[in-house]
Design an enzyme around this catalytic site. Structure first.
Site, PDB file in Angstrom:
ATOM      1  N   LYS A  13      38.424  42.031  52.265  1.00 36.73           N
ATOM      2  CA  LYS A  13      38.735  42.300  53.681  1.00 36.73           C
ATOM      3  C   LYS A  13      37.764  43.333  54.265  1.00 36.73           C
ATOM      4  O   LYS A  13      37.219  43.147  55.342  1.00 36.73           O
ATOM      5  CB  LYS A  13      40.170  42.846  53.845  1.00 36.73           C
ATOM      6  CG  LYS A  13      41.259  41.986  53.246  1.00 36.73           C
ATOM      7  CD  LYS A  13      42.633  42.613  53.406  1.00 36.73           C
ATOM      8  CE  LYS A  13      42.829  43.933  52.688  1.00 36.73           C
ATOM      9  NZ  LYS A  13      42.799  43.860  51.227  1.00 36.73           N
ATOM     10  N   ARG A  88      50.829  46.526  56.631  1.00 36.19           N
ATOM     11  CA  ARG A  88      51.071  46.204  55.227  1.00 36.19           C
ATOM     12  C   ARG A  88      52.555  46.072  54.918  1.00 36.19           C
ATOM     13  O   ARG A  88      52.915  45.803  53.764  1.00 36.19           O
ATOM     14  CB  ARG A  88      50.517  47.324  54.379  1.00 36.19           C
ATOM     15  CG  ARG A  88      49.156  47.039  53.779  1.00 36.19           C
ATOM     16  CD  ARG A  88      48.902  48.204  52.903  1.00 36.19           C
ATOM     17  NE  ARG A  88      48.019  48.058  51.828  1.00 36.19           N
ATOM     18  CZ  ARG A  88      46.720  48.309  51.891  1.00 36.19           C
ATOM     19  NH1 ARG A  88      46.136  48.518  53.014  1.00 36.19           N
ATOM     20  NH2 ARG A  88      46.024  48.305  50.793  1.00 36.19           N
ATOM     21  N   ARG A 127      33.966  47.385  41.473  1.00 33.24           N
ATOM     22  CA  ARG A 127      33.594  47.986  42.768  1.00 33.24           C
ATOM     23  C   ARG A 127      33.088  49.413  42.567  1.00 33.24           C
ATOM     24  O   ARG A 127      33.610  50.171  41.776  1.00 33.24           O
ATOM     25  CB  ARG A 127      34.801  48.017  43.706  1.00 33.24           C
ATOM     26  CG  ARG A 127      34.489  48.771  44.999  1.00 33.24           C
ATOM     27  CD  ARG A 127      35.471  48.518  46.098  1.00 33.24           C
ATOM     28  NE  ARG A 127      36.843  48.822  45.715  1.00 33.24           N
ATOM     29  CZ  ARG A 127      37.893  48.505  46.460  1.00 33.24           C
ATOM     30  NH1 ARG A 127      37.716  47.866  47.600  1.00 33.24           N
ATOM     31  NH2 ARG A 127      39.107  48.803  46.049  1.00 33.24           N
ATOM     32  N   ARG A 160      36.534  54.220  42.705  1.00 31.17           N
ATOM     33  CA  ARG A 160      37.741  54.744  43.340  1.00 31.17           C
ATOM     34  C   ARG A 160      38.815  54.968  42.285  1.00 31.17           C
ATOM     35  O   ARG A 160      38.970  54.163  41.370  1.00 31.17           O
ATOM     36  CB  ARG A 160      38.253  53.721  44.384  1.00 31.17           C
ATOM     37  CG  ARG A 160      37.730  53.992  45.768  1.00 31.17           C
ATOM     38  CD  ARG A 160      38.033  52.890  46.750  1.00 31.17           C
ATOM     39  NE  ARG A 160      39.407  52.398  46.811  1.00 31.17           N
ATOM     40  CZ  ARG A 160      39.818  51.467  47.662  1.00 31.17           C
ATOM     41  NH1 ARG A 160      38.977  50.936  48.530  1.00 31.17           N
ATOM     42  NH2 ARG A 160      41.068  51.049  47.656  1.00 31.17           N
ATOM     43  N   ARG A 171      48.972  48.134  42.543  1.00 28.19           N
ATOM     44  CA  ARG A 171      48.620  47.699  43.909  1.00 28.19           C
ATOM     45  C   ARG A 171      48.938  46.221  44.113  1.00 28.19           C
ATOM     46  O   ARG A 171      49.403  45.818  45.182  1.00 28.19           O
ATOM     47  CB  ARG A 171      47.140  47.972  44.188  1.00 28.19           C
ATOM     48  CG  ARG A 171      46.866  49.452  44.407  1.00 28.19           C
ATOM     49  CD  ARG A 171      45.418  49.787  44.213  1.00 28.19           C
ATOM     50  NE  ARG A 171      44.555  49.187  45.205  1.00 28.19           N
ATOM     51  CZ  ARG A 171      43.246  49.005  45.034  1.00 28.19           C
ATOM     52  NH1 ARG A 171      42.665  49.345  43.892  1.00 28.19           N
ATOM     53  NH2 ARG A 171      42.519  48.483  45.983  1.00 28.19           N
TER      54      ARG A 171
HETATM   55  P1  AP5 Z   1      36.451  44.881  49.388  1.00 31.34           P
HETATM   56  O1  AP5 Z   1      35.818  44.281  50.594  1.00 31.34           O
HETATM   57  O2  AP5 Z   1      36.348  46.358  49.197  1.00 31.34           O
HETATM   58  O3  AP5 Z   1      37.963  44.369  49.273  1.00 31.34           O
HETATM   59  P2  AP5 Z   1      39.256  44.768  50.100  1.00 31.34           P
HETATM   60  O4  AP5 Z   1      40.045  43.539  50.325  1.00 31.34           O
HETATM   61  O5  AP5 Z   1      38.878  45.585  51.304  1.00 31.34           O
HETATM   62  O6  AP5 Z   1      39.965  45.640  49.000  1.00 31.34           O
HETATM   63  P3  AP5 Z   1      40.604  47.084  49.007  1.00 31.34           P
HETATM   64  O7  AP5 Z   1      40.886  47.418  47.583  1.00 31.34           O
HETATM   65  O8  AP5 Z   1      39.784  48.089  49.776  1.00 31.34           O
HETATM   66  O9  AP5 Z   1      41.886  46.831  49.761  1.00 31.34           O
HETATM   67  P4  AP5 Z   1      43.164  47.545  49.582  1.00 31.34           P
HETATM   68  O10 AP5 Z   1      43.937  46.847  50.599  1.00 31.34           O
HETATM   69  O11 AP5 Z   1      43.793  47.655  48.278  1.00 31.34           O
HETATM   70  O12 AP5 Z   1      42.731  49.091  49.793  1.00 31.34           O
HETATM   71  P5  AP5 Z   1      42.728  50.003  51.058  1.00 31.34           P
HETATM   72  O13 AP5 Z   1      41.468  50.753  51.036  1.00 31.34           O
HETATM   73  O14 AP5 Z   1      43.115  49.253  52.279  1.00 31.34           O
HETATM   74  O15 AP5 Z   1      35.845  44.139  48.098  1.00 31.34           O
HETATM   75  C1  AP5 Z   1      36.243  44.516  46.791  1.00 31.34           C
HETATM   76  C2  AP5 Z   1      35.024  44.400  45.845  1.00 31.34           C
HETATM   77  O16 AP5 Z   1      34.615  43.032  45.763  1.00 31.34           O
HETATM   78  C3  AP5 Z   1      33.778  45.178  46.314  1.00 31.34           C
HETATM   79  O17 AP5 Z   1      33.120  45.696  45.201  1.00 31.34           O
HETATM   80  C4  AP5 Z   1      32.913  44.116  47.014  1.00 31.34           C
HETATM   81  O18 AP5 Z   1      31.535  44.419  46.920  1.00 31.34           O
HETATM   82  C5  AP5 Z   1      33.267  42.865  46.211  1.00 31.34           C
HETATM   83  N1  AP5 Z   1      33.271  41.649  47.044  1.00 31.34           N
HETATM   84  C6  AP5 Z   1      33.683  41.514  48.330  1.00 31.34           C
HETATM   85  N2  AP5 Z   1      33.569  40.238  48.732  1.00 31.34           N
HETATM   86  C7  AP5 Z   1      33.063  39.553  47.665  1.00 31.34           C
HETATM   87  C8  AP5 Z   1      32.723  38.178  47.455  1.00 31.34           C
HETATM   88  N3  AP5 Z   1      32.887  37.260  48.424  1.00 31.34           N
HETATM   89  N4  AP5 Z   1      32.257  37.831  46.224  1.00 31.34           N
HETATM   90  C9  AP5 Z   1      32.102  38.749  45.236  1.00 31.34           C
HETATM   91  N5  AP5 Z   1      32.404  40.060  45.384  1.00 31.34           N
HETATM   92  C10 AP5 Z   1      32.886  40.453  46.586  1.00 31.34           C
HETATM   93  O19 AP5 Z   1      43.945  50.959  50.730  1.00 31.34           O
HETATM   94  C11 AP5 Z   1      43.904  51.895  49.683  1.00 31.34           C
HETATM   95  C12 AP5 Z   1      45.227  52.650  49.622  1.00 31.34           C
HETATM   96  O20 AP5 Z   1      45.463  53.343  50.860  1.00 31.34           O
HETATM   97  C13 AP5 Z   1      46.470  51.789  49.425  1.00 31.34           C
HETATM   98  O21 AP5 Z   1      46.710  51.480  48.069  1.00 31.34           O
HETATM   99  C14 AP5 Z   1      47.545  52.692  50.027  1.00 31.34           C
HETATM  100  O22 AP5 Z   1      47.896  53.739  49.152  1.00 31.34           O
HETATM  101  C15 AP5 Z   1      46.839  53.296  51.218  1.00 31.34           C
HETATM  102  N6  AP5 Z   1      46.986  52.471  52.432  1.00 31.34           N
HETATM  103  C16 AP5 Z   1      45.990  51.849  53.114  1.00 31.34           C
HETATM  104  N7  AP5 Z   1      46.500  51.188  54.164  1.00 31.34           N
HETATM  105  C17 AP5 Z   1      47.832  51.396  54.145  1.00 31.34           C
HETATM  106  C18 AP5 Z   1      48.895  50.950  54.964  1.00 31.34           C
HETATM  107  N8  AP5 Z   1      48.696  50.143  56.028  1.00 31.34           N
HETATM  108  N9  AP5 Z   1      50.156  51.350  54.635  1.00 31.34           N
HETATM  109  C19 AP5 Z   1      50.391  52.171  53.599  1.00 31.34           C
HETATM  110  N10 AP5 Z   1      49.423  52.612  52.774  1.00 31.34           N
HETATM  111  C20 AP5 Z   1      48.152  52.229  53.044  1.00 31.34           C
END
Ligand code: AP5
Length: 218
Positions: A13, A88, A127, A160, A171
């Site tokens: 995403k 979420r 990552r 991370r 997660r």
């Molecule tokens: P990446 O693009 O980073 O994936 P992502 O879907 O953004 O994954 P995240 O882990 O960042 O999402 P998340 O929802 O768990 O974490 P968030 O930061 O929102 O890609 C992942 C990897 O794959 C990278 O290395 C990339 O290079 C690679 N990649 C991408 N596309 C690819 C492809 N097509 N092919 C191959 N490789 C690829 O949240 C973190 C924490 O914050 C949560 O756990 C929670 O504690 C808190 N938080 C955030 N938002 C909320 C909310 N709304 N409510 C409550 N808590 C929240």
């Protein structure tokens, strides 16, 4: 364009939100990035959020909703936005609807990124992230030009803390229990599109651009 990117951790995403934001000149609102910045700056909100994030649990709704409301009021969101990682939970989705309605706005759509679980774990465990500018890389799929160094700002890349195996498992479980119900929530509101996000970054971007094309013309 006002869209939400929905999907399990690691489906890509954030990677696609970055590209869509640059291509279509709309704001990218990533609650994960906003929270990590608060942690890095050691603000009271960041100190509260850190323990939840390290364990892979969701930060309380009220904290995240406050962050997003403030961001939506920013002039940078006037031309549109991509919400990455928010909402979420169902209460977050309801709050988003209320916040937008109060500005006479509505979502154009919600894109549900779909990738097999094994691939998600592979993406998350490889990552590497920039703690300073939040750019994201992968040891196999998106290597930086210089090993371990951010292409964009030159900072040393890190893994991370929530990309350790145990936190990844939590997660994914949290996603299944608390976020997956949003698929039905938005489907019932006829806002949901599904996206096969298992291809390369470029291929996924092409498919995503097709999904988003109708919103460009509004
Ligand atoms: P990446 O693009 O980073 O994936 P992502 O879907 O953004 O994954 P995240 O882990 O960042 O999402 P998340 O929802 O768990 O974490 P968030 O930061 O929102 O890609 C992942 C990897 O794959 C990278 O290395 C990339 O290079 C690679 N990649 C991408 N596309 C690819 C492809 N097509 N092919 C191959 N490789 C690829 O949240 C973190 C924490 O914050 C949560 O756990 C929670 O504690 C808190 N938080 C955030 N938002 C909320 C909310 N709304 N409510 C409550 N808590 C929240």
């Amino acid at each position: 364009m006002r869209v939400v990117f929905l999907g399990a951790p690691g489906v890509g995403k954030g990677t696609q939100a970055e590209r869509i934001s640059a291509q279509y000149r709309v704001a990218k609102i990533s609650t994960g990035d906003l929270l990590r910045e608060a942690v890095r700056m050691k603000t009271p909100l960041g100190i509260e959020a850190k323990s939840y994030m390290d364990q892979g649990k969701l930060v309380p709704d009220a904290v995240v909703i406050g962050l997003v409301r403030a961001k939506l009021a920013d002039p940078s969101c006037a031309a549109g936005f991509v919400l990455d990682g928010f909402p979420r939970t169902v209460p977050q989705a309801e709050e988003l609807g209320t916040a937008l309605a109060s500005k006479a706005m509505a979502l154009d759509g919600v894109v549900n990124f779909q990738v097999p679980r094994e691939a998600v774990v592979q993406r998350l465990s490889g990552r590497r992230s920039c703690p300073k500018c939040q750019a994201t890389f992968h040891v196999n799929f998106a290597k930086p030009k210089v090993d371990g160094i951010c292409d964009r700002c030159g900072e040393s890349l890190v893994q991370r803390s929530d990309d350790e195996r145990e936190a990844i498992e939590t997660r994914l479980k949290v996603y299944d229990e608390q976020t997956a119900p949003l698929v039905r929530y938005y489907d019932e509101r006829q806002l949901l599109s599904s996206l096969d996000a298992s291809g390369t970054v470029d291929v996924v971007f092409q498919h995503l651009s097709q999904v988003l094309a109708p919103y460009q013309m509004r």
